[in-house]
Design a protein around this motif. Structure first.
Motif, short mmCIF file in Angstrom:
data_model
loop_
_atom_site.label_atom_id
_atom_site.label_comp_id
_atom_site.label_asym_id
_atom_site.label_seq_id
_atom_site.Cartn_x
_atom_site.Cartn_y
_atom_site.Cartn_z
N GLN A 91 6.65 40.00 84.52
CA GLN A 91 5.88 38.82 84.88
C GLN A 91 6.09 38.39 86.33
OE1 GLN A 91 6.34 35.64 82.01
NE2 GLN A 91 6.52 37.07 80.31
N ASN A 92 6.83 39.22 87.09
CA ASN A 92 7.08 38.95 88.50
C ASN A 92 7.73 37.58 88.71
OD1 ASN A 92 7.12 39.70 91.21
ND2 ASN A 92 5.13 38.73 91.63
N GLN A 93 8.72 37.27 87.87
CA GLN A 93 9.45 36.00 87.96
C GLN A 93 10.83 36.28 88.57
OE1 GLN A 93 8.44 32.86 86.99
NE2 GLN A 93 6.39 33.64 86.56
N ARG A 94 10.84 36.71 89.81
CA ARG A 94 12.08 37.12 90.46
C ARG A 94 13.09 35.98 90.57
NH1 ARG A 94 13.26 42.43 90.67
NH2 ARG A 94 11.28 43.54 90.59
N GLU A 95 12.61 34.77 90.71
CA GLU A 95 13.53 33.64 90.90
C GLU A 95 14.34 33.33 89.65
OE1 GLU A 95 9.64 32.05 89.41
OE2 GLU A 95 10.31 33.54 90.88
N ARG A 96 13.92 33.87 88.51
CA ARG A 96 14.62 33.59 87.25
C ARG A 96 15.37 34.80 86.70
NH1 ARG A 96 10.54 31.07 83.09
NH2 ARG A 96 12.53 30.48 82.13
N ILE A 97 15.34 35.91 87.40
CA ILE A 97 15.83 37.17 86.84
C ILE A 97 17.34 37.18 86.64
CG2 ILE A 97 16.27 38.43 88.99
CD1 ILE A 97 14.79 40.84 87.66
N SER A 98 18.06 36.30 87.31
CA SER A 98 19.53 36.27 87.18
C SER A 98 20.00 35.36 86.05
CB SER A 98 20.17 35.83 88.50
OG SER A 98 19.89 36.76 89.53
N GLY A 99 19.10 34.96 85.18
CA GLY A 99 19.47 34.05 84.09
C GLY A 99 20.03 34.75 82.87
N TYR A 100 20.82 35.79 83.07
CA TYR A 100 21.46 36.51 81.97
C TYR A 100 22.92 36.07 81.86
CZ TYR A 100 22.95 39.40 85.90
OH TYR A 100 23.47 39.83 87.09
N VAL A 101 23.57 36.46 80.77
CA VAL A 101 24.98 36.11 80.55
C VAL A 101 25.77 37.39 80.35
CG1 VAL A 101 26.61 34.80 79.14
CG2 VAL A 101 24.26 33.95 79.43
#
Length: 346
Positions: A333-343
């Protein structure tokens, strides 16, 4: 002596579990994944992990659901293999872990039937680890008594249903009441069973089960506002274990709106939850629960001669599937600003 006996009975299974835990994706690998431009690039990155074989024969173009389904299938296969190597009491411990998925499957089928969902689609969505032979028959139940007498009386969930017979009929609200009553009975029973296990199992498990109980308590307090449930009704759904029980859970049951719930949690002396409602970094309540749960898993995996390592590995592997699926969705979805929201576990 206890350690020697532990290895005789469960040493091989624990070694397998340790191997699975050590192969979980590391922070550096996640960082590389977040640099991928396409899902095909992500597939190549996963080729350097234990998921290489699971994704090897996926046809192009690959989709987000392909990642989720293949990774989830490997998780289930790994857990099933651990079960084949286990003997008592480890085999019973692993069976207890599956009861939570059974509860989710029961609620899925009953809720889907209430809303006239397709039976085959519901069965496809059922969690494999929570499957039992009479699950398909849930689609014909119309009340709690028939749900118990026809379907669940011969399953491990039967003892947990004794508190559910106060539910008059099945509705969306009553389904959630059933879910929470079942989980309360399940978590309390699982904790009691862990007391009988050797080594440091109970010490680690009571932390993880207590944390899950606390998370459920907070969610019940948040979601029950405006439903007409009394304080006593809400308190009856909250598990009787965890750091919030009994003082904070009683206060949460008296809360009349989400802001009161937030105030009670933020003022409690339980560090895992004091900032769980802080959304300034884009985290939801569930995101916070996942992050804190992984901390407990990391601690449990350092224990020796403990069945808690199996529980911690499974929870960490589930988070890993969510992480990869999240990264894949952000790329798609080309949501690069949220891609680091993993744990990450490591």
């Amino acid at each position: 002596m206890e350690a020697v006996l532990f290895n005789v009975e469960s040493g091989y299974a624990e070694a397998l579990c340790r191997g699975l835990s050590s192969s979980l994706i590391k922070s550096a690998q996640y960082s590389n994944m977040t640099q991928c431009d396409t899902l095909e690039d992500l597939k190549l990155q996963l080729g350097a992990t234990d998921y290489a074989q699971s994704l090897a024969n996926v046809a192009s173009p690959i989709s987000t659901s392909d990642f989720q389904n293949r990774l989830f299938a490997k998780l289930v296969a790994d857990f099933r293999y651990l079960q084949t190597t286990a003997v008592e009491p480890l085999s019973k411990f692993l069976e207890y872990i599956t009861y939570g998925y059974m509860i989710d499957n029961v609620v899925l089928m009953v809720s889907g039937t209430l809303h006239h969902r397709n039976k085959e689609e519901l069965l496809e969505r059922a969690h494999p680890l929570g499957w039992f032979d009479t699950l398909p028959a849930l689609s014909v139940t119309t009340d709690i008594e028939s749900l118990y007498d026809v379907v669940l009386v011969d399953t491990p969930l039967a003892p947990y249903f004794k508190e559910c017979f106060t539910v008059a009929q099945i509705s969306d609200l009553q389904i959630e009441i059933i879910r929470n009553k079942l989980y309360r009975a399940y978590l309390e029973d699982f904790a009691q069973f862990c007391k009988t296990l050797p080594g440091s199992t109970y010490e680690s498990m009571i932390k993880m089960l207590g944390f899950e109980a606390d998370c459920r308590t907070i969610n019940i307090a948040v979601n029950s506002n405006g439903t007409g449930l009394s304080r006593a009704d809400r308190e009856a759904l909250m598990p009787r274990l965890g750091a919030l029980y009994p003082v904070i859970s009683s206060q949460l049951a008296r809360s009349e709106d989400p802001e009161q719930v937030r105030a009670v949690v933020e003022q409690c002396a339980v560090p895992e939850f004091t900032d769980c409602f802080d959304s300034s970094n884009g985290q939801t309540l569930e995101d916070h629960f996942y992050a804190e749960g992984i901390v407990l898993c990391r601690e449990a995996l350092t224990q020796q001669f403990s069945y808690a390592t199996f529980y911690a590995w499974l929870k960490a592997a589930e988070q890993e599937v969510r992480n990869v699926t999240w990264i894949a969705e952000c790329i798609a979805q080309n949501q690069r600003e949220r891609i680091s929201g993993y744990v990450s576990l490591f």
